[in-house]
Design a protein around this motif. Sequence first.
Motif, PDB file in Angstrom:
ATOM      1  N   SER C  10       0.839  -1.202   0.000  1.00  0.00           N
ATOM      2  CA  SER C  10       0.000   0.000   0.000  1.00  0.00           C
ATOM      3  C   SER C  10       0.874   1.252   0.000  1.00  0.00           C
ATOM      4  O   SER C  10       1.923   1.287   0.650  1.00  0.00           O
ATOM      5  CB  SER C  10      -0.879   0.028   1.255  1.00  0.00           C
ATOM      6  OG  SER C  10      -1.582  -1.182   1.397  1.00  0.00           O
ATOM      7  N   ALA C  11       0.390   2.269  -0.711  1.00  0.00           N
ATOM      8  CA  ALA C  11       1.149   3.514  -0.850  1.00  0.00           C
ATOM      9  C   ALA C  11       0.997   4.395   0.382  1.00  0.00           C
ATOM     10  O   ALA C  11       0.360   5.444   0.341  1.00  0.00           O
ATOM     11  CB  ALA C  11       0.686   4.250  -2.102  1.00  0.00           C
ATOM     12  N   VAL C  12       1.573   3.930   1.483  1.00  0.00           N
ATOM     13  CA  VAL C  12       1.561   4.728   2.712  1.00  0.00           C
ATOM     14  C   VAL C  12       2.998   4.842   3.217  1.00  0.00           C
ATOM     15  O   VAL C  12       3.802   3.919   3.028  1.00  0.00           O
ATOM     16  CB  VAL C  12       0.662   4.101   3.818  1.00  0.00           C
ATOM     17  CG1 VAL C  12      -0.798   4.109   3.376  1.00  0.00           C
ATOM     18  CG2 VAL C  12       1.106   2.694   4.168  1.00  0.00           C
ATOM     19  N   SER C  13       3.295   5.958   3.864  1.00  0.00           N
ATOM     20  CA  SER C  13       4.688   6.218   4.216  1.00  0.00           C
ATOM     21  C   SER C  13       5.222   5.203   5.220  1.00  0.00           C
ATOM     22  O   SER C  13       6.424   4.964   5.277  1.00  0.00           O
ATOM     23  CB  SER C  13       4.855   7.641   4.736  1.00  0.00           C
ATOM     24  OG  SER C  13       4.077   7.800   5.894  1.00  0.00           O
ATOM     25  N   ILE C  52       4.224   7.685  -3.759  1.00  0.00           N
ATOM     26  CA  ILE C  52       3.176   8.014  -2.779  1.00  0.00           C
ATOM     27  C   ILE C  52       2.681   9.452  -2.976  1.00  0.00           C
ATOM     28  O   ILE C  52       1.484   9.702  -3.097  1.00  0.00           O
ATOM     29  CB  ILE C  52       3.702   7.834  -1.330  1.00  0.00           C
ATOM     30  CG1 ILE C  52       4.022   6.361  -1.050  1.00  0.00           C
ATOM     31  CG2 ILE C  52       2.692   8.379  -0.309  1.00  0.00           C
ATOM     32  CD1 ILE C  52       4.719   6.103   0.283  1.00  0.00           C
ATOM     33  N   ILE C  53       3.636  10.385  -3.016  1.00  0.00           N
ATOM     34  CA  ILE C  53       3.257  11.806  -3.020  1.00  0.00           C
ATOM     35  C   ILE C  53       2.806  12.274  -4.400  1.00  0.00           C
ATOM     36  O   ILE C  53       1.746  12.876  -4.536  1.00  0.00           O
ATOM     37  CB  ILE C  53       4.454  12.669  -2.555  1.00  0.00           C
ATOM     38  CG1 ILE C  53       4.736  12.371  -1.087  1.00  0.00           C
ATOM     39  CG2 ILE C  53       4.158  14.154  -2.769  1.00  0.00           C
ATOM     40  CD1 ILE C  53       5.889  13.173  -0.538  1.00  0.00           C
ATOM     41  N   HIS C  54       3.630  12.003  -5.414  1.00  0.00           N
ATOM     42  CA  HIS C  54       3.319  12.526  -6.742  1.00  0.00           C
ATOM     43  C   HIS C  54       2.387  11.578  -7.502  1.00  0.00           C
ATOM     44  O   HIS C  54       1.436  12.016  -8.131  1.00  0.00           O
ATOM     45  CB  HIS C  54       4.598  12.730  -7.555  1.00  0.00           C
ATOM     46  CG  HIS C  54       5.595  13.606  -6.880  1.00  0.00           C
ATOM     47  ND1 HIS C  54       5.318  14.906  -6.518  1.00  0.00           N
ATOM     48  CD2 HIS C  54       6.876  13.378  -6.481  1.00  0.00           C
ATOM     49  CE1 HIS C  54       6.402  15.431  -5.931  1.00  0.00           C
ATOM     50  NE2 HIS C  54       7.359  14.520  -5.893  1.00  0.00           N
ATOM     51  N   GLU C  82       0.723   2.938 -10.345  1.00  0.00           N
ATOM     52  CA  GLU C  82      -0.325   3.156 -11.338  1.00  0.00           C
ATOM     53  C   GLU C  82      -1.043   4.457 -11.031  1.00  0.00           C
ATOM     54  O   GLU C  82      -2.268   4.544 -11.009  1.00  0.00           O
ATOM     55  CB  GLU C  82      -1.282   1.950 -11.366  1.00  0.00           C
ATOM     56  CG  GLU C  82      -0.568   0.731 -11.929  1.00  0.00           C
ATOM     57  CD  GLU C  82      -1.274  -0.581 -11.673  1.00  0.00           C
ATOM     58  OE1 GLU C  82      -2.177  -0.628 -10.814  1.00  0.00           O
ATOM     59  OE2 GLU C  82      -0.903  -1.567 -12.332  1.00  0.00           O
ATOM     60  N   GLY C  83      -0.232   5.469 -10.797  1.00  0.00           N
ATOM     61  CA  GLY C  83      -0.749   6.768 -10.397  1.00  0.00           C
ATOM     62  C   GLY C  83      -0.884   7.713 -11.572  1.00  0.00           C
ATOM     63  O   GLY C  83      -1.096   7.294 -12.703  1.00  0.00           O
ATOM     64  N   LYS C  84      -0.678   8.999 -11.295  1.00  0.00           N
ATOM     65  CA  LYS C  84      -1.049   9.966 -12.313  1.00  0.00           C
ATOM     66  C   LYS C  84      -0.017  10.182 -13.410  1.00  0.00           C
ATOM     67  O   LYS C  84      -0.323  10.841 -14.414  1.00  0.00           O
ATOM     68  CB  LYS C  84      -1.462  11.285 -11.666  1.00  0.00           C
ATOM     69  CG  LYS C  84      -0.359  12.141 -11.112  1.00  0.00           C
ATOM     70  CD  LYS C  84      -0.936  13.542 -10.834  1.00  0.00           C
ATOM     71  CE  LYS C  84       0.144  14.567 -10.603  1.00  0.00           C
ATOM     72  NZ  LYS C  84       0.728  14.544  -9.269  1.00  0.00           N
ATOM     73  N   ARG C 100       5.776  20.222  -6.666  1.00  0.00           N
ATOM     74  CA  ARG C 100       5.088  20.447  -5.388  1.00  0.00           C
ATOM     75  C   ARG C 100       5.930  21.307  -4.446  1.00  0.00           C
ATOM     76  O   ARG C 100       6.248  20.878  -3.327  1.00  0.00           O
ATOM     77  CB  ARG C 100       4.792  19.101  -4.715  1.00  0.00           C
ATOM     78  CG  ARG C 100       3.966  18.108  -5.541  1.00  0.00           C
ATOM     79  CD  ARG C 100       2.528  18.536  -5.716  1.00  0.00           C
ATOM     80  NE  ARG C 100       1.816  18.645  -4.458  1.00  0.00           N
ATOM     81  CZ  ARG C 100       1.164  17.633  -3.861  1.00  0.00           C
ATOM     82  NH1 ARG C 100       1.148  16.427  -4.408  1.00  0.00           N
ATOM     83  NH2 ARG C 100       0.521  17.822  -2.725  1.00  0.00           N
ATOM     84  N   PRO C 101       6.286  22.519  -4.861  1.00  0.00           N
ATOM     85  CA  PRO C 101       7.145  23.347  -3.986  1.00  0.00           C
ATOM     86  C   PRO C 101       6.467  23.638  -2.644  1.00  0.00           C
ATOM     87  O   PRO C 101       7.147  23.817  -1.641  1.00  0.00           O
ATOM     88  CB  PRO C 101       7.349  24.632  -4.808  1.00  0.00           C
ATOM     89  CG  PRO C 101       6.256  24.634  -5.826  1.00  0.00           C
ATOM     90  CD  PRO C 101       5.903  23.211  -6.091  1.00  0.00           C
ATOM     91  N   GLU C 102       5.148  23.625  -2.626  1.00  0.00           N
ATOM     92  CA  GLU C 102       4.430  23.919  -1.379  1.00  0.00           C
ATOM     93  C   GLU C 102       4.669  22.860  -0.315  1.00  0.00           C
ATOM     94  O   GLU C 102       4.439  23.081   0.862  1.00  0.00           O
ATOM     95  CB  GLU C 102       2.925  24.103  -1.672  1.00  0.00           C
ATOM     96  CG  GLU C 102       2.119  22.810  -1.887  1.00  0.00           C
ATOM     97  CD  GLU C 102       2.303  22.158  -3.270  1.00  0.00           C
ATOM     98  OE1 GLU C 102       3.196  22.573  -4.039  1.00  0.00           O
ATOM     99  OE2 GLU C 102       1.539  21.195  -3.561  1.00  0.00           O
TER     100      GLU C 102
END
Lengths: 77, 146, 146
Positions: C10-13, C52-54, C82-84, C100-102
Amino acid sequence: IGEIQRFIRDDGTMKVSRSLKEMNQKIRRERDAKTKETGREPTVNELAEALGLTPEEVVFATEAGRHLSSLHETVYE
Amino acid sequence: MTNEMSITFSAVSENEAFARVSVGAFVSQLDPTMDEVTEIKTVISESVTNAIIHGYNENPAGNITISAWLEDGLVTLTITDEGKGMQNVDEAREPLFTSRPELERSGMGFTIMENFMDEVAVHSVPEKGTTIYMKKHVAKSKAHCS
Amino acid sequence: MTNEMSITFSAVSENEAFARVSVGAFVSQLDPTMDEVTEIKTVISESVTNAIIHGYNENPAGNITISAWLEDGLVTLTITDEGKGMQNVDEAREPLFTSRPELERSGMGFTIMENFMDEVAVHSVPEKGTTIYMKKHVAKSKAHCS
Ligand SMILES: Nc1ncnc2c1ncn2[C@@H]1O[C@H](COP(=O)(O)OP(=O)(O)O)[C@@H](O)[C@H]1O
Ligand SMILES: Nc1ncnc2c1ncn2[C@@H]1O[C@H](COP(=O)(O)OP(=O)(O)O)[C@@H](O)[C@H]1O
Ligand SMILES: [Mg+2]
Ligand SMILES: [Mg+2]
């Protein structure tokens, strides 16, 4: 069984996170000693043999300083 | 929290230590004790060794898959091979039963699994393969210690 | 020797440490140095964090798969989500580029992968997902496990 237990204060009820940290310190000490002795960085097998662990256990324990601890904090805070 | 993973690897004995440590690292998320992790790793060794020796007759082309699910204080594991399966699971699970006495097997693999886990179920189809399902409650004391 | 494995999670940290340990433990069969293991673990962290993030925008329903192959002295890794996906891979790979500079991302993930690995290739399709292929020669001395 018991390859890890030999390395800790013989207390199986200790949390794994803590005993891995202790093992990690032993690995770090052995690594420094071996580097001094031979003038090069030891391989994982060399460290594992010196400490009576499998190479895989060495990799697991060296993670302890870093993520496993911070991870428990997130899970249990 | 719930979380899941699966690992798949070649049926060679070199991968037993990899499987033990990978499952151990995953289960560590529940903050178990040393004994609990050692028990889980032992059960992984027994079931992976069974898949390699009995399931695949040591043919390294075979694959073994381990899945693990975590939910509060509960670990569920499955170990699957697509090897030769068993004709008689009840007999196989009896203490001291081994079909390979010539290899000096102890016949205690299933007994060890039953001792260290809270639940063990075996699903096996001859010529299709075997799946072992196991559950174990860990980290009963929520005491945080790091 | 050749050997292979794959892990899916699973995509969790929380699973970053599991992925680092699993891949590091598997690669230890080639008898690398501790520094080489650290480099490989770091590359796993960067690529898993990116997925996970992007890739998944921190949606825990996403799955990440890592495959590893070993042959004498060579590790090949793939990390797949299989993300964006990415519109412009060349731009994404530039040092300091981040979308994602924020989040106070450093934009150095791909640069770190290129530094620690001998080869890095990126295959990405918008709305389909991303695969990173990487190779690294380790244990220049001697590769084997027994
Ligand atoms: N994955 C498997 N595939 C086929 N047969 C199996 C498998 N696991 C166990 N068995 C059968 O069950 C028996 C008992 O297993 P176990 O209790 O581990 O003892 P041992 O491995 O020492 O023989 C084995 O001898 C074998 O016949
Ligand atoms: N798995 C991925 N899926 C989608 N986009 C990605 C993925 N990995 C990287 N990217 C894109 O590439 C950029 C650069 O990645 P990286 O060098 O790791 O820097 P950072 O993660 O600090 O932004 C990211 O900001 C993102 O736009
Ligand atoms: Mg057995
Ligand atoms: Mg990044």
